[in-house]
Design an enzyme around this catalytic site. Structure first.
Site, PDB file in Angstrom:
ATOM      1  CG  ASP A 129      22.961  -5.094 -17.523  1.00 54.55           C
ATOM      2  OD1 ASP A 129      21.814  -5.429 -17.226  1.00 54.55           O
ATOM      3  OD2 ASP A 129      23.787  -4.670 -16.683  1.00 54.55           O
ATOM      4  CE  LYS A 132      20.567  -1.271 -15.384  1.00 55.84           C
ATOM      5  NZ  LYS A 132      21.545  -1.937 -16.228  1.00 55.84           N
ATOM      6  CB  ILE A 175      20.888  -4.409  -8.487  1.00 57.40           C
ATOM      7  CG1 ILE A 175      20.834  -2.891  -8.445  1.00 57.40           C
ATOM      8  CG2 ILE A 175      19.528  -4.978  -8.854  1.00 57.40           C
ATOM      9  CD1 ILE A 175      22.152  -2.217  -8.207  1.00 57.40           C
TER      10      ILE A 175
HETATM   11  P1  NAP Z   1      21.502 -11.064 -10.273  1.00 58.21           P
HETATM   12  O1  NAP Z   1      22.560 -10.829  -9.249  1.00 58.21           O
HETATM   13  O2  NAP Z   1      21.640 -12.188 -11.220  1.00 58.21           O
HETATM   14  O3  NAP Z   1      20.132 -11.132  -9.482  1.00 58.21           O
HETATM   15  C1  NAP Z   1      18.910 -11.482 -10.079  1.00 58.21           C
HETATM   16  C2  NAP Z   1      18.128 -12.334  -9.075  1.00 58.21           C
HETATM   17  O4  NAP Z   1      16.808 -12.555  -9.611  1.00 58.21           O
HETATM   18  C3  NAP Z   1      18.760 -13.703  -8.829  1.00 58.21           C
HETATM   19  O5  NAP Z   1      18.750 -14.002  -7.447  1.00 58.21           O
HETATM   20  C4  NAP Z   1      17.828 -14.620  -9.610  1.00 58.21           C
HETATM   21  O6  NAP Z   1      17.795 -15.944  -9.115  1.00 58.21           O
HETATM   22  C5  NAP Z   1      16.502 -13.946  -9.388  1.00 58.21           C
HETATM   23  N1  NAP Z   1      15.467 -14.362 -10.335  1.00 58.21           N
HETATM   24  C6  NAP Z   1      15.591 -14.837 -11.597  1.00 58.21           C
HETATM   25  N2  NAP Z   1      14.368 -15.096 -12.124  1.00 58.21           N
HETATM   26  C7  NAP Z   1      13.472 -14.806 -11.148  1.00 58.21           C
HETATM   27  C8  NAP Z   1      12.057 -14.880 -11.074  1.00 58.21           C
HETATM   28  N3  NAP Z   1      11.312 -15.289 -12.104  1.00 58.21           N
HETATM   29  N4  NAP Z   1      11.458 -14.524  -9.905  1.00 58.21           N
HETATM   30  C9  NAP Z   1      12.179 -14.095  -8.849  1.00 58.21           C
HETATM   31  N5  NAP Z   1      13.533 -14.000  -8.871  1.00 58.21           N
HETATM   32  C10 NAP Z   1      14.164 -14.342 -10.010  1.00 58.21           C
HETATM   33  O7  NAP Z   1      21.335  -9.754 -11.190  1.00 58.21           O
HETATM   34  P2  NAP Z   1      21.555  -8.230 -10.767  1.00 58.21           P
HETATM   35  O8  NAP Z   1      22.949  -7.830 -11.046  1.00 58.21           O
HETATM   36  O9  NAP Z   1      20.984  -7.964  -9.439  1.00 58.21           O
HETATM   37  O10 NAP Z   1      20.699  -7.509 -11.917  1.00 58.21           O
HETATM   38  C11 NAP Z   1      19.289  -7.576 -11.914  1.00 58.21           C
HETATM   39  C12 NAP Z   1      18.758  -6.387 -12.699  1.00 58.21           C
HETATM   40  O11 NAP Z   1      19.227  -5.202 -12.062  1.00 58.21           O
HETATM   41  C13 NAP Z   1      19.272  -6.345 -14.147  1.00 58.21           C
HETATM   42  O12 NAP Z   1      18.238  -5.931 -15.008  1.00 58.21           O
HETATM   43  C14 NAP Z   1      20.359  -5.283 -14.125  1.00 58.21           C
HETATM   44  O13 NAP Z   1      20.446  -4.559 -15.332  1.00 58.21           O
HETATM   45  C15 NAP Z   1      19.850  -4.365 -13.014  1.00 58.21           C
HETATM   46  N6  NAP Z   1      20.946  -3.627 -12.357  1.00 58.21           N
HETATM   47  C16 NAP Z   1      22.073  -4.280 -11.930  1.00 58.21           C
HETATM   48  C17 NAP Z   1      23.124  -3.538 -11.384  1.00 58.21           C
HETATM   49  C18 NAP Z   1      24.382  -4.206 -10.877  1.00 58.21           C
HETATM   50  O14 NAP Z   1      25.348  -3.487 -10.575  1.00 58.21           O
HETATM   51  N7  NAP Z   1      24.441  -5.521 -10.745  1.00 58.21           N
HETATM   52  C19 NAP Z   1      23.027  -2.142 -11.287  1.00 58.21           C
HETATM   53  C20 NAP Z   1      21.842  -1.525 -11.665  1.00 58.21           C
HETATM   54  C21 NAP Z   1      20.812  -2.276 -12.206  1.00 58.21           C
HETATM   55  P3  NAP Z   1      18.771 -17.070  -9.793  1.00 58.21           P
HETATM   56  O15 NAP Z   1      20.149 -16.513  -9.716  1.00 58.21           O
HETATM   57  O16 NAP Z   1      18.541 -18.274  -8.968  1.00 58.21           O
HETATM   58  O17 NAP Z   1      18.292 -17.186 -11.223  1.00 58.21           O
END
Ligand code: NAP
Length: 305
Positions: free
Chosen positions: A165, A87, A12
């Site tokens: 989520d 969120k 995201i």
């Molecule tokens: P993601 O692709 O798994 O990205 C999360 C990132 O955060 C990864 O690079 C992860 O690294 C990193 N991370 C984990 N622990 C951390 C820490 N302590 N300090 C710094 N970085 C850290 O997940 P995402 O899809 O972007 O989703 C993240 C959030 O955005 C969720 O809450 C989700 O609900 C929200 N969101 C997502 C979407 C969507 O379409 N994907 C849409 C709206 C909102 P590692 O992978 O190395 O652990």
């Protein structure tokens, strides 16, 4: 310009936060914190102390999975930074109210960013509904986890929220457009063997006297559905595509372009300029209640591959 860093440079952050920050003249993207991610575009630091040592930004957007969010926010607030929380803003309501107190004491802005509340049809839906009697509400939020969250094992683990989520996005729209607060009556949750979070669920909620049914499914193939249907004596209002499209009594309403993240950053900039916070816990409260009172049923194991 407000120097801002992104914490958690994942899907995201790259898809929405980086472009929205770059497009908003009030912000300057100063860096990112992520333990493993790499970028040609923005300096990435392994943790917050390393980012601060390189020159502290004024603000951070915390885009990690939810289980890491509150600890990072505490560190950022302690360092005097304004904080935007993706969120869901934390794992529990108490976690986030704790952050709200810390932000107030530190004199920094805390913003719980519910992107679906900024979807193009939401304001018009709220306005139309405010003049009408609402008879019933249905949420049909069905998507394919393998398409939208490939390999995101964390989502089905503790603190990952499972099908909530995406489902919390629907709830964030409902809490924004329905006049009466939502309460959980019952919930049935399907949890795959060996996982801790639900992969599907049905909820019975109420908004005042109005019944609200919610169907959530993370295993839905084919046409995806992020729809909310609301019955009124003047016809059904339907928000589709996560709130981006609006029809009323079968007629398409023009609602403009869907620019959820640019609107979130505009709001964040205004809050910082005014020295205010905006902490909306209503969607998280509903999910917490549903997870607490929900009847869990074990279903077939799930693997991404
Ligand atoms: P993601 O692709 O798994 O990205 C999360 C990132 O955060 C990864 O690079 C992860 O690294 C990193 N991370 C984990 N622990 C951390 C820490 N302590 N300090 C710094 N970085 C850290 O997940 P995402 O899809 O972007 O989703 C993240 C959030 O955005 C969720 O809450 C989700 O609900 C929200 N969101 C997502 C979407 C969507 O379409 N994907 C849409 C709206 C909102 P590692 O992978 O190395 O652990």
């Amino acid at each position: 310009m407000l120097p801002i860093a992104i914490i958690g440079l994942g899907k995201i952050a790259r898809d929405q936060h980086v472009p929205a920050i770059r497009a908003d003249g009030r912000f300057q993207l100063a860096g990112a914190v992520d333990p493993h991610a790499q970028s040609d575009d923005v300096p990435v630091y392994p943790d917050l102390p390393a980012l601060l040592a390189a020159g502290a930004p004024a603000a951070v957007a915390i885009c990690t999975p939810p289980f890491a969010r509150v600890a990072m926010a505490r560190e950022a607030i302690a360092a005097g930074l304004h904080v935007l929380l993706e969120k869901p803003p934390g794992l529990t309501v108490d976690d986030v109210t704790g952050l709200e107190s810390l932000a107030r004491e530190a004199g920094v802005t805390l913003f719980t960013a519910w992107h679906s509340q900024e979807a193009a049809g939401v304001d018009a839906a709220r306005d139309w509904l405010s003049q009408r009697t609402i008879e019933a509400v249905r949420v049909i939020w069905k998507e394919d986890i393998r398409v939208w969250h490939p390999g995101q094992e964390w989502i089905l683990e503790a603190g990952g929220f499972g099908v909530f989520d995406p489902g919390i996005n629907a709830l964030s729209i409902l809490t924004d457009i329905l006049p009466a607060p939502l309460a959980v009556e019952s919930a049935e949750l399907e949890v795959p063997v060996g996982r801790s979070q639900p992969i599907a669920g049905t909820l019975a909620l109420r908004s005042g006297d109005v019944p609200v049914s919610v169907e959530l499914d993370f295993l839905h193939e084919g046409v995806q559905s992020w729809d909310i249907e609301i019955d009124t004596p003047d016809g059904m209002l339907k928000l589709a595509m996560g709130g981006a499209e609006l029809t009323i009594a079968g007629e398409t309403i023009t609602v403009g372009t869907n620019v959820e993240y640019p609107r979130l950053y505009a709001r964040f900039a205004e809050l910082v300029a005014r020295g205010d916070s905006d902490v909306d816990l209503a969607p998280l409260r509903i999910v917490a209640e549903a997870l607490e009172v929900g009847v869990r049923r074990e279903v077939e194991a799930f693997a991404f591959e």
